[in-house]
Design an enzyme around this catalytic site. Structure first.
Site, PDB file in Angstrom:
ATOM      1  N   GLU A   1      -1.760  -9.164   3.476  1.00 14.03           N
ATOM      2  CA  GLU A   1      -1.866  -9.785   4.646  1.00 14.03           C
ATOM      3  C   GLU A   1      -3.071 -10.017   5.089  1.00 14.03           C
ATOM      4  OE1 GLU A   1      -1.216  -6.546   3.934  1.00 14.03           O
ATOM      5  OE2 GLU A   1      -1.518  -5.352   5.913  1.00 14.03           O
TER       6      GLU A   1
ATOM      7  N   HIS B   1      -3.527  -5.350   0.665  1.00  9.83           N
ATOM      8  CA  HIS B   1      -3.097  -5.618   1.659  1.00  9.83           C
ATOM      9  C   HIS B   1      -3.134  -7.254   1.407  1.00  9.83           C
ATOM     10  CE1 HIS B   1      -2.763  -1.839   4.000  1.00  9.83           C
ATOM     11  NE2 HIS B   1      -4.096  -1.335   3.308  1.00  9.83           N
TER      12      HIS B   1
ATOM     13  N   CYS C   1       0.499  -1.140   0.169  1.00  9.53           N
ATOM     14  CA  CYS C   1      -0.109   0.121  -0.503  1.00  9.53           C
ATOM     15  C   CYS C   1       0.907   1.480   0.550  1.00  9.53           C
ATOM     16  CB  CYS C   1      -0.837  -0.090   1.521  1.00  9.53           C
ATOM     17  SG  CYS C   1      -1.937   1.241   0.358  1.00  9.53           S
TER      18      CYS C   1
HETATM   19  N1  GLN Z   1      -1.792   6.398   2.819  1.00 11.20           N
HETATM   20  C1  GLN Z   1      -1.880   5.957   1.072  1.00 11.20           C
HETATM   21  C2  GLN Z   1      -3.521   6.048   0.992  1.00 11.20           C
HETATM   22  O1  GLN Z   1      -4.177   6.522   1.540  1.00 11.20           O
HETATM   23  C3  GLN Z   1      -1.124   4.328   1.768  1.00 11.20           C
HETATM   24  C4  GLN Z   1      -2.848   3.429   2.436  1.00 11.20           C
HETATM   25  C5  GLN Z   1      -2.669   2.395   3.091  1.00 11.20           C
HETATM   26  O2  GLN Z   1      -1.310   2.661   3.222  1.00 11.20           O
HETATM   27  N2  GLN Z   1      -3.231   1.640   3.726  1.00 11.20           N
HETATM   28  O3  GLN Z   1      -3.835   5.576  -0.464  1.00 11.20           O
END
Ligand code: GLN
Length: 542
Positions: free
Chosen positions: A512, A510, A384
């Site tokens: 995970e 994600h 992310c």
């Molecule tokens: N802050 C980033 C976004 O909103 C990444 C979010 C995250 O890592 N879950 O896109």
């Protein structure tokens, strides 16, 4: 089976005793005996969901396939049961009140005074029974957050009392998890706090059916007898839960203590068949007998509280066991990485993971770690924000777009290589408005991602607002960073790779959240394998 059985897990004496792990372990044992089980968590706080909570407050926010931002205990439920949860599996006081107030505004209460009892308690009972009504489960386990006696918990405890009264002891069971402190000066385990918490429960009209006692020392037979007598439970219903070296030992420990058999007997269910834990125990033996060790750096800004990265830590345990490798995770605070410290912090690592996150703090350190992994051929996984920073680092140092940034960090940046999705631009409310839940992703056939997933179309869970800016894609691909996974409908870039690097991958989703004991996530399995190979190569060179 005609009647759905409801099991409630309450907590006494202290918080953080591990109700989630006890609920998940019991769920696992019942599932391993062939029952269809799901686990739900009721949280007594007023936030509508934990999505707006700082990870320091409450640990990781776990995201379900249907896009609910939930408590991290749901992660344990999925990892233990190998079965997805949904919005219905996590309900907070905020959500209960929100829905009662919306009903009141629609006039659904026909002029009645709306009160905690019966309106809030009815809403709670309905949320508990929603899962029962799906027809998908024989047993619903509901974990009540907090500790009995808390003001916030009262409506939940009252809802449990009413359900026990309505459906009877054969269909509703209460397990009370408590703590037996050890006084080292006296050399004794003390039962008084437990007696008091059972009494508190009793004052609300609930008699605990089973006591699960967290303890650092074995409970003697005499102590169990005493607890049974004073807490009004049968002796076989006093279950010891001694500190374990891994949470994955708890199902077997509960099996040895007979938690599942007492539960089934009390619910008048068949307890003859032994649970089949073959697959679980296969994982455990691999987890406990690794053939090698590797060191992976987890670069993040919430490293002081390991619960902030709970699912990542667990995914490494699953992937480690799959590879028969022990993954030693080194938590590195991104704010502590700078030109002076980088060598000493990163040179002993066999692989680097840059963690998800929000906001500007610590991003320079994370980007320095990306650059280190990229230029030292070290296996790299960016999740992310970790992927977004890999993109920015590449833009700045390879494409030479010195001002490249994400508009999250600098809305005026000259080169917004990561920016807001069009449909996010007019959203101002923070709660539940990110790109959430499962989205499809199409993989390029000749990619590392395809090699790992062995499939052209995958689904992964998301939680973010910002995206790779496809206007720059040609430039990136011409210089060696390739988009290998895209959303088939929106064309959003979900995976980037550097094919000239041994193992470099950034994912917008994600992975995970989907790793379980029975199904370790392929990306983590692939990453750990690459990390292990890198270590072997490094060792043979030196
Ligand atoms: N802050 C980033 C976004 O909103 C990444 C979010 C995250 O890592 N879950 O896109």
């Amino acid at each position: 089976m005609d009647d759905i059985k409801y099991i409630f897990v309450t907590g006494g004496v202290s918080s953080s005793l591990g109700k989630g792990i006890i609920a998940a372990s019991l769920g696992k044992l019942l599932q391993a005996r062939g029952f269809r089980v799901t686990i739900q968590k009721l949280d007594p706080y007023i936030n509508v969901d934990p999505g707006t909570l700082n990870p320091y407050e409450h640990g990781e926010c776990y995201v379900t396939g249907d896009g609910a931002e939930t408590d991290l205990d749901l992660g344990h439920y999925e990892r233990f049961l190998n079965q997805p949860t949904s919005q219905a599996n996590n309900v907070t006081t905020g959500r209960i009140y929100q829905s009662v107030i919306e009903k009141e505004r629609r006039g659904e209460f026909l002029g009645k005074t709306v009160q905690v009892v019966p309106h809030i308690t009815n809403e709670i009972k309905q949320r508990i029974q929603i899962l029962g009504k799906t027809g998908d489960y024989d047993i619903i386990i509901t974990e009540i957050g907090g500790t009995v006696g808390d003001i916030e918990s009262l409506p939940y405890i009252e809802a449990v009392r009413q359900m026990k009264w309505e459906f009877g002891d054969d269909n509703v069971l209460v397990i009370h998890l408590t703590f037996i402190p050890y006084l080292s000066a006296a050399g004794e385990l003390k039962t008084k706090p437990t007696q008091h918490s059972v009494k508190t429960l009793m004052e609300s009209g609930i008699r605990a059916d089973i006591l699960v006692c967290r303890t650092e020392h074995e409970l003697s037979d005499e102590l169990k007898t005493k607890l049974a007598l004073f807490c009004n439970v049968r002796k076989e219903a006093v279950i010891q839960s001694i500190d374990a070296s891994t949470i994955y030992d708890v199902p077997n420990m509960m099996l040895d203590e007979g938690l599942d058999t007492v539960t089934l007997r009390k619910l008048k269910l068949n307890a003859d068949k032994e649970p089949d834990l073959t697959r679980w125990n296969h994982f455990l033996s691999r987890h406990k007998n690794p053939k090698a060790e590797v060191r992976v750096g987890l670069i993040g800004k919430y490293v002081e509280l390991q619960d902030s990265y709970k699912s990542i830590l667990e995914a490494f345990i699953h992937a480690g066991a799959e590879n028969e490798v022990k993954v030693n995770l080194e938590f590195i605070h991104s704010e502590h990485i700078n030109a002076r410290t980088i060598g000493s912090k990163l040179s002993k690592l066999d692989g680097i993971l840059v963690a998800p996150g929000f906001g500007e703090r610590g991003i320079d350190g994370k980007m320095a770690a990306v650059k280190y992994a990229r230029t030292h051929n070290l296996p790299f996984l960016g999740i992310c924000l970790g992927m977004q920073l890999a993109v920015i680092e590449f833009a700045r140092n390879v494409l030479k777009l010195k001002e490249a940034n994400s508009t999250e960090m600098n809305p005026q940046t000259e080169h917004p290589v990561v920016n807001l999705m069009e449909n996010q631009k007019n959203i101002h409310a923070l709660g539940g408005t990110m790109r959430l839940g499962s989205w499809a992703c199409q993989l390029k056939k000749d990619s590392l991602a395809y090699q790992i997933y062995q499939s052209e179309e995958i689904e992964e869970r998301h939680r973010h607002r910002y995206e790779f800016n496809n206007e720059y894609l040609e430039q990136f691909e011409a210089s060696g960073m390739i988009a290998t996974g895209k959303n088939p409908d929106s064309n959003l870039t979900e995976i980037i790779e550097i094919p000239s690097h041994p193992w470099f991958m950034g994912v917008q989703f994600h992975p995970e959240y989907k790793s379980t004991v029975a199904n370790p996530h392929p990306l983590f399995v692939g990453f750990v394998k690459a990390v292990h190979e890198h270590r072997i190569k490094r060792k043979t060179k030196s």
